[in-house]
Design a protein around this motif. Structure first.
Motif, PDB file in Angstrom:
ATOM      1  N   GLY A 140       0.808  -1.212   0.000  1.00  0.00           N
ATOM      2  CA  GLY A 140       0.000   0.000   0.000  1.00  0.00           C
ATOM      3  C   GLY A 140       0.841   1.262   0.000  1.00  0.00           C
ATOM      4  O   GLY A 140       2.031   1.251   0.337  1.00  0.00           O
ATOM      5  N   LEU A 141       0.196   2.344  -0.412  1.00  0.00           N
ATOM      6  CA  LEU A 141       0.780   3.685  -0.376  1.00  0.00           C
ATOM      7  C   LEU A 141      -0.046   4.505   0.614  1.00  0.00           C
ATOM      8  O   LEU A 141      -1.000   5.179   0.229  1.00  0.00           O
ATOM      9  CB  LEU A 141       0.726   4.325  -1.772  1.00  0.00           C
ATOM     10  N   PRO A 142       0.299   4.461   1.899  1.00  0.00           N
ATOM     11  CA  PRO A 142      -0.554   5.080   2.923  1.00  0.00           C
ATOM     12  C   PRO A 142      -0.330   6.575   3.133  1.00  0.00           C
ATOM     13  O   PRO A 142      -1.002   7.180   3.964  1.00  0.00           O
ATOM     14  CB  PRO A 142      -0.147   4.311   4.187  1.00  0.00           C
ATOM     15  N   GLU A 143       0.574   7.167   2.359  1.00  0.00           N
ATOM     16  CA  GLU A 143       0.986   8.542   2.652  1.00  0.00           C
ATOM     17  C   GLU A 143      -0.172   9.532   2.729  1.00  0.00           C
ATOM     18  O   GLU A 143      -0.258  10.334   3.669  1.00  0.00           O
ATOM     19  CB  GLU A 143       2.019   9.021   1.609  1.00  0.00           C
ATOM     20  N   THR A 144      -1.069   9.507   1.751  1.00  0.00           N
ATOM     21  CA  THR A 144      -2.140  10.504   1.748  1.00  0.00           C
ATOM     22  C   THR A 144      -3.091  10.330   2.922  1.00  0.00           C
ATOM     23  O   THR A 144      -3.715  11.299   3.370  1.00  0.00           O
ATOM     24  CB  THR A 144      -2.932  10.459   0.423  1.00  0.00           C
ATOM     25  N   SER A 145      -3.191   9.111   3.466  1.00  0.00           N
ATOM     26  CA  SER A 145      -4.029   8.911   4.644  1.00  0.00           C
ATOM     27  C   SER A 145      -3.386   9.493   5.897  1.00  0.00           C
ATOM     28  O   SER A 145      -4.038   9.634   6.937  1.00  0.00           O
ATOM     29  CB  SER A 145      -4.318   7.415   4.853  1.00  0.00           C
ATOM     30  N   LEU A 146      -2.092   9.859   5.789  1.00  0.00           N
ATOM     31  CA  LEU A 146      -1.365  10.480   6.898  1.00  0.00           C
ATOM     32  C   LEU A 146      -1.202  11.984   6.684  1.00  0.00           C
ATOM     33  O   LEU A 146      -0.533  12.656   7.468  1.00  0.00           O
ATOM     34  CB  LEU A 146       0.014   9.830   7.044  1.00  0.00           C
ATOM     35  N   GLN A 152       9.095  10.825  -3.020  1.00  0.00           N
ATOM     36  CA  GLN A 152      10.247  10.237  -3.693  1.00  0.00           C
ATOM     37  C   GLN A 152       9.910   8.947  -4.422  1.00  0.00           C
ATOM     38  O   GLN A 152      10.544   8.621  -5.437  1.00  0.00           O
ATOM     39  CB  GLN A 152      11.367   9.982  -2.677  1.00  0.00           C
ATOM     40  N   ILE A 153       8.940   8.216  -3.942  1.00  0.00           N
ATOM     41  CA  ILE A 153       8.658   6.920  -4.560  1.00  0.00           C
ATOM     42  C   ILE A 153       7.738   7.040  -5.774  1.00  0.00           C
ATOM     43  O   ILE A 153       7.721   6.151  -6.624  1.00  0.00           O
ATOM     44  CB  ILE A 153       8.066   5.917  -3.549  1.00  0.00           C
ATOM     45  N   ALA A 154       6.990   8.137  -5.876  1.00  0.00           N
ATOM     46  CA  ALA A 154       5.975   8.255  -6.930  1.00  0.00           C
ATOM     47  C   ALA A 154       6.520   7.990  -8.336  1.00  0.00           C
ATOM     48  O   ALA A 154       5.913   7.209  -9.091  1.00  0.00           O
ATOM     49  CB  ALA A 154       5.305   9.627  -6.860  1.00  0.00           C
ATOM     50  N   PRO A 155       7.656   8.598  -8.755  1.00  0.00           N
ATOM     51  CA  PRO A 155       8.132   8.333 -10.119  1.00  0.00           C
ATOM     52  C   PRO A 155       8.456   6.870 -10.369  1.00  0.00           C
ATOM     53  O   PRO A 155       8.225   6.349 -11.470  1.00  0.00           O
ATOM     54  CB  PRO A 155       9.394   9.204 -10.224  1.00  0.00           C
ATOM     55  N   PHE A 156       8.978   6.191  -9.351  1.00  0.00           N
ATOM     56  CA  PHE A 156       9.354   4.791  -9.514  1.00  0.00           C
ATOM     57  C   PHE A 156       8.120   3.892  -9.567  1.00  0.00           C
ATOM     58  O   PHE A 156       8.106   2.900 -10.299  1.00  0.00           O
ATOM     59  CB  PHE A 156      10.274   4.370  -8.369  1.00  0.00           C
ATOM     60  N   VAL A 157       7.088   4.248  -8.807  1.00  0.00           N
ATOM     61  CA  VAL A 157       5.850   3.469  -8.848  1.00  0.00           C
ATOM     62  C   VAL A 157       5.187   3.618 -10.217  1.00  0.00           C
ATOM     63  O   VAL A 157       4.720   2.639 -10.809  1.00  0.00           O
ATOM     64  CB  VAL A 157       4.887   3.904  -7.729  1.00  0.00           C
ATOM     65  N   VAL A 158       5.150   4.840 -10.737  1.00  0.00           N
ATOM     66  CA  VAL A 158       4.557   5.070 -12.059  1.00  0.00           C
ATOM     67  C   VAL A 158       5.285   4.265 -13.123  1.00  0.00           C
ATOM     68  O   VAL A 158       4.663   3.644 -13.995  1.00  0.00           O
ATOM     69  CB  VAL A 158       4.569   6.573 -12.409  1.00  0.00           C
ATOM     70  N   LYS A 159       6.627   4.265 -13.067  1.00  0.00           N
ATOM     71  CA  LYS A 159       7.397   3.494 -14.037  1.00  0.00           C
ATOM     72  C   LYS A 159       7.087   2.005 -13.933  1.00  0.00           C
ATOM     73  O   LYS A 159       7.078   1.279 -14.931  1.00  0.00           O
ATOM     74  CB  LYS A 159       8.897   3.715 -13.823  1.00  0.00           C
ATOM     75  N   GLY A 162       2.508   1.911 -14.012  1.00  0.00           N
ATOM     76  CA  GLY A 162       1.749   2.807 -14.865  1.00  0.00           C
ATOM     77  C   GLY A 162       1.031   3.902 -14.090  1.00  0.00           C
ATOM     78  O   GLY A 162       0.729   3.760 -12.899  1.00  0.00           O
ATOM     79  N   LEU A 163       0.731   4.985 -14.778  1.00  0.00           N
ATOM     80  CA  LEU A 163       0.124   6.153 -14.150  1.00  0.00           C
ATOM     81  C   LEU A 163      -1.292   5.868 -13.647  1.00  0.00           C
ATOM     82  O   LEU A 163      -1.676   6.287 -12.550  1.00  0.00           O
ATOM     83  CB  LEU A 163       0.106   7.319 -15.141  1.00  0.00           C
ATOM     84  N   THR A 164      -2.077   5.143 -14.421  1.00  0.00           N
ATOM     85  CA  THR A 164      -3.480   4.917 -14.054  1.00  0.00           C
ATOM     86  C   THR A 164      -3.600   4.174 -12.730  1.00  0.00           C
ATOM     87  O   THR A 164      -4.340   4.594 -11.828  1.00  0.00           O
ATOM     88  CB  THR A 164      -4.199   4.130 -15.165  1.00  0.00           C
ATOM     89  N   GLN A 165      -2.892   3.086 -12.593  1.00  0.00           N
ATOM     90  CA  GLN A 165      -2.979   2.314 -11.348  1.00  0.00           C
ATOM     91  C   GLN A 165      -2.331   3.066 -10.185  1.00  0.00           C
ATOM     92  O   GLN A 165      -2.819   2.988  -9.040  1.00  0.00           O
ATOM     93  CB  GLN A 165      -2.315   0.941 -11.519  1.00  0.00           C
ATOM     94  N   THR A 166      -1.250   3.779 -10.449  1.00  0.00           N
ATOM     95  CA  THR A 166      -0.607   4.542  -9.375  1.00  0.00           C
ATOM     96  C   THR A 166      -1.545   5.613  -8.838  1.00  0.00           C
ATOM     97  O   THR A 166      -1.628   5.834  -7.621  1.00  0.00           O
ATOM     98  CB  THR A 166       0.696   5.194  -9.872  1.00  0.00           C
TER      99      THR A 166
END
Length: 265
Positions: A140-146, A152-159, A162-166
């Motif tokens: 999970g990516l819990p950051e926004t819930s906090l 820093q991880i966002a570009p690597f997750v998108v790669k 993909g952008l849609t699922q991220t």
């Protein structure tokens, strides 16, 4: 080559494989600044060691990594009283530098993902060459819930997925298991037991020439940034050098002589 002294990691070296275990099980291996710095030091040292052919990254105590260390955030908050936002910027950017180092490691980087794989742990999974998840692992990516962002991880997750699922995962902080991680393309395997799969993958890696693997990995990563014509010109040069190089000659001779090449231990 001597590996650096560490306190937040466990290091085990055997048969050309360096296993790096995040070792803060009391906090589900949350990523402290000290751990980030130690990981970067280990990656720098191992990058210069041709005898290390693969890196296995995993966590102690049944968890991979639950994200950033809240205590470090509190410490940055105290420093922010004098340093302002720079205290947070330094803390955050240090982790991004670690992700860059891990992604560009010349060795094959294998992540073994069990238990919590959250936030920064999710980011580390995204820079691995091969990811093996335990079926019941929790991603999970819990950051926004906090109230913060996965900066820093966002570009690597998108790669990675993909952008849609991220967008879906980052904007809902949704949790999911290893089977869903496999469906998303985040991991390559989702297993009830990970050790047998890890042994199989390492055996496959050992059949490949380490120098050729390092050059191939760099070439694949370059496809994200370099123009095609330039990349193909560079690749042709790399191919020519490989053919006449030590590994290329040994690989060709081994094929002709119907034997295993010297690196296939």
């Amino acid at each position: 080559m001597t590996l650096p002294a560490v306190t937040t990691l466990l290091l085990e070296r055997a048969q050309g494989v360096l296993t790096i275990t995040l070792n803060r099980p009391d906090v589900r291996n949350a990523m402290s600044l000290a751990m980030v710095e130690e990981l970067r030091a280990v990656l720098r040292t191992s990058a210069a060691d041709a005898s290390i052919r693969a890196l296995v990254l995993r966590g102690a105590g049944g968890h991979f990594c639950a994200g950033g260390d809240i205590k470090d955030m509190a410490g940055a908050r105290a420093r922010a009283q004098t340093d302002g936002e720079d205290a947070y910027r330094h803390l955050n950017r240090a982790f991004g530098a670690l992700l860059e180092d891990a992604q560009n490691a010349p060795q094959v980087l294998i992540a073994v993902l069990e238990g919590a794989v959250l936030g920064g742990g999710f980011g580390l999974a995204c820079v691995s060459d091969i990811a093996i998840a335990q079926s019941g692992a929790k991603f999970g990516l819990p950051e926004t819930s906090l109230g913060i962002i996965p900066a820093q991880i966002a570009p690597f997750v998108v790669k990675r997925i993909g952008l849609t699922q991220t967008r879906r995962l980052a904007l809902t902080a949704a949790r999911f298991d290893g089977a869903e991680a496999l469906r998303l393309g985040l991991v390559h395997f989702a297993e009830a037991e990970v050790e047998e799969r890890l042994a199989q993958v390492l055996e496959q890696v050992r059949q490949c020439a380490p120098g050729a693997n390092a050059a191939t990995k760099a070439l694949l990563l370059a496809t994200e940034n370099e123009p095609l014509n330039t990349l193909l010109d560079e690749a042709a040069g790399l191919f020519a050098a490989a053919v006449v190089g030590e590994e290329g000659v040994e690989g060709t001779m081994a094929f002709m002589q119907k034997r295993k090449p010297g690196w296939a231990v």
